[in-house]
Design an enzyme around this catalytic site. Structure first.
Site, PDB file in Angstrom:
ATOM      1  N   CYS A  55       0.815  -1.409   0.173  1.00 32.50           N
ATOM      2  CA  CYS A  55      -0.122  -0.014  -0.075  1.00 32.50           C
ATOM      3  C   CYS A  55       0.895   1.173   0.216  1.00 32.50           C
ATOM      4  CB  CYS A  55      -0.981   0.036   1.195  1.00 32.50           C
ATOM      5  SG  CYS A  55      -1.624   1.445   1.566  1.00 32.50           S
ATOM      6  N   CYS A  58       0.501   3.426   3.003  1.00 33.52           N
ATOM      7  CA  CYS A  58       1.084   3.032   4.206  1.00 33.52           C
ATOM      8  C   CYS A  58       2.628   3.144   4.036  1.00 33.52           C
ATOM      9  CB  CYS A  58       0.905   1.375   4.235  1.00 33.52           C
ATOM     10  SG  CYS A  58      -1.022   0.911   4.185  1.00 33.52           S
ATOM     11  N   CYS A 192     -13.974 -29.113  30.403  1.00 34.47           N
ATOM     12  CA  CYS A 192     -13.045 -29.407  29.472  1.00 34.47           C
ATOM     13  C   CYS A 192     -12.081 -28.043  29.308  1.00 34.47           C
ATOM     14  CB  CYS A 192     -14.070 -29.428  28.125  1.00 34.47           C
ATOM     15  SG  CYS A 192     -13.116 -28.910  26.570  1.00 34.47           S
ATOM     16  N   CYS A 195     -12.415 -26.020  26.309  1.00 32.44           N
ATOM     17  CA  CYS A 195     -13.491 -25.032  26.335  1.00 32.44           C
ATOM     18  C   CYS A 195     -13.261 -23.792  27.157  1.00 32.44           C
ATOM     19  CB  CYS A 195     -14.892 -26.003  26.686  1.00 32.44           C
ATOM     20  SG  CYS A 195     -15.389 -27.320  26.008  1.00 32.44           S
TER      21      CYS A 195
END
Length: 443
Positions: A55, A58, A192, A195
């Site tokens: 870019c 940028c 778990c 989880c």
């Protein structure tokens, strides 16, 4: 071996040219692996640039970004994300163009977009203003908690944060299966470990997805050790299991990554796949323009030839092209508008459209008051190329005249018919006295 060695050296040189920041800079390189630790769990204020190495804007910003980082060292953290490589991070924060700068302050889950100039001085000033605001909030007792971790219930099982819907055997069918919304549902077990690792990611994603899809995609959680009817119905054998539910369809297994960025990206894809294309609206008054453009990063506006120049068939052809483009770019959730040439002259003047003839097209960022003009053909190919360049930060932009939206006039909507020429009045000259000299000259 020499050609291979040269090839390797060539790749290394190419990579070194593309890299905008190095370890010797005071700019912290941020990636999906360290973003949560460095930014989200930090008490510091962060300025983060999302960029792409190719870019041009940028590259122009990089020297000022480094200079600002050095000036703010020890006061405000300054980082950069290669969002071209790490698309999940860019997608998580709604990055659609480069460079995008976000300020991560008190509430890390809701960063603000930096709207200032791109000079080192302006960046430092913006950072200091944000820092003063952060300190003021702390003095007033505002916590600024990011709030992305699921709370624990008294029973010890995982409940849900405010944006993760707790689903049970009793409410699942009504809440999920009978809903017109798309659902991502996690089946978990409180014991778990995987989880527990997913908890903060799932909760953070739930908040972002709810906001970015206006509640059309939701995240839920089922404690499969308690609600065993559900887990049995959907063949859950391991934890966590994530399934995608769409009304009237069989559930689909979620196959994506488990970071919040991955989850958000998949949810936004689901949203865009199921969402209708944005409506193409005629600019009838100021309210139409505001309501269409204010909530969109870009507003695409076409100025079509006068109806007397094209007729209904010609105009409908142009509108059909725009509708197809709105469908093609519906994931961007841009606004799409059109007006007739001459109906909104102040708008045309502010965009400098007159010199290109009609039909013409502009894409406007109303937050930054920047716009770009279609220079190619008003066709599917020409418009696609124009919008594609803008979407990756390559388009040429200019500031809207005066830095404010021009006056919009109230007009009658097009009735869908061919235009009618104004009726000319017939004049009876029999009673008109002609000048005598004129008569003589004629004779």
């Amino acid at each position: 071996m020499k050609p291979l060695l040269l090839g390797v050296l060539g790749c290394s040189l190419l990579l070194s040219v593309e890299a905008l920041y190095s370890p010797s800079d005071d700019v912290v390189e941020l990636t999906p692996s360290n973003f949560n630790r460095e930014v989200m769990q930090s008490d510091s204020l962060w300025l983060v640039e999302f960029y792409a190495p190719w870019c041009g804007h940028c590259r122009n910003l990089a020297p000022d970004w480094k200079k600002a980082a050095t000036a703010l060292k020890g006061i405000v953290k300054v980082g950069a994300v290669d969002a071209d490589e790490h698309k999940s991070l860019g997608g998580q924060y709604g990055v659609r163009g480069f460079p995008t700068i976000k300020i991560f302050g008190a509430n890390k889950n809701k960063p603000e977009e930096y709207q200032g100039a791109r000079s080192s001085q302006a960046i430092v000033d913006g950072a200091m203003n944000a820092l003063r605001s952060l300190v003021k909030d702390r003095l007033s007792g505002k916590s600024g908690s990011s709030g992305y971790s699921r709370q624990q219930s008294d029973s010890g099982s995982s409940g849900s944060s405010k944006d993760v819907v707790e689903l049970t055997d009793d409410n699942f069918d009504k809440t999920v299966l009978q809903s017109d919304d798309v659902w991502l549902v996690e089946f978990f077990a409180p014991w778990c470990g995987h989880c527990k690792n997913l908890e903060p990611e799932w909760a953070a994603a739930a908040t972002a997805v709810k906001e970015q899809t206006k509640g059309k995609v939701r995240l839920g959680a089922v404690d499969a050790t308690v609600h065993q009817v559900l887990s049995s119905r959907y063949g859950v054998r391991g934890f966590p299991t994530i399934k995608i539910f769409r009304k009237g369809e069989e559930p689909e297994d979620y196959q994506g990554g488990r970071t919040r960025g991955d989850i958000i990206e998949r949810a936004l894809d689901l949203f865009s796949d199921n969402a209708p294309p944005p409506e193409l609206v005629e600019i009838l008054n100021e309210d139409v323009l505001k309501s269409t453009c204010e909530g969109s990063q870009l507003c695409v506006i076409a100025v079509l030839p006068h109806i007397l120049d094209t007729g209904a068939a010609g105009r409908n052809g142009y509108l059909e092209v725009m509708i197809k483009m709105a469908q093609k770019y519906k994931k961007k959730m841009w606004g799409w508008l059109w007006t007739e040439a001459g109906a909104q002259m102040e708008l045309e003047s502010a965009l400098g459209i007159g010199g290109f003839g009609y039909p013409a097209m502009a894409a406007i960022n109303t937050r930054k008051m920047k716009f770009a003009l279609l220079k190619g053909s008003f066709s599917e190919t020409g418009i696609h190329e124009f919008l594609r360049e803008l979407s990756v930060g390559r388009g040429s932009t200019a500031t809207l005249g005066g830095g404010v939206m021009p006056k919009i006039h109230a007009v009658e909507p097009w009735d869908g018919k061919d235009g009618q020429l104004p009726v000319e009045e017939d004049y009876d000259l029999s009673d008109v006295d002609l000048d005598e000299d004129f008569e003589k000259d004629e004779l």
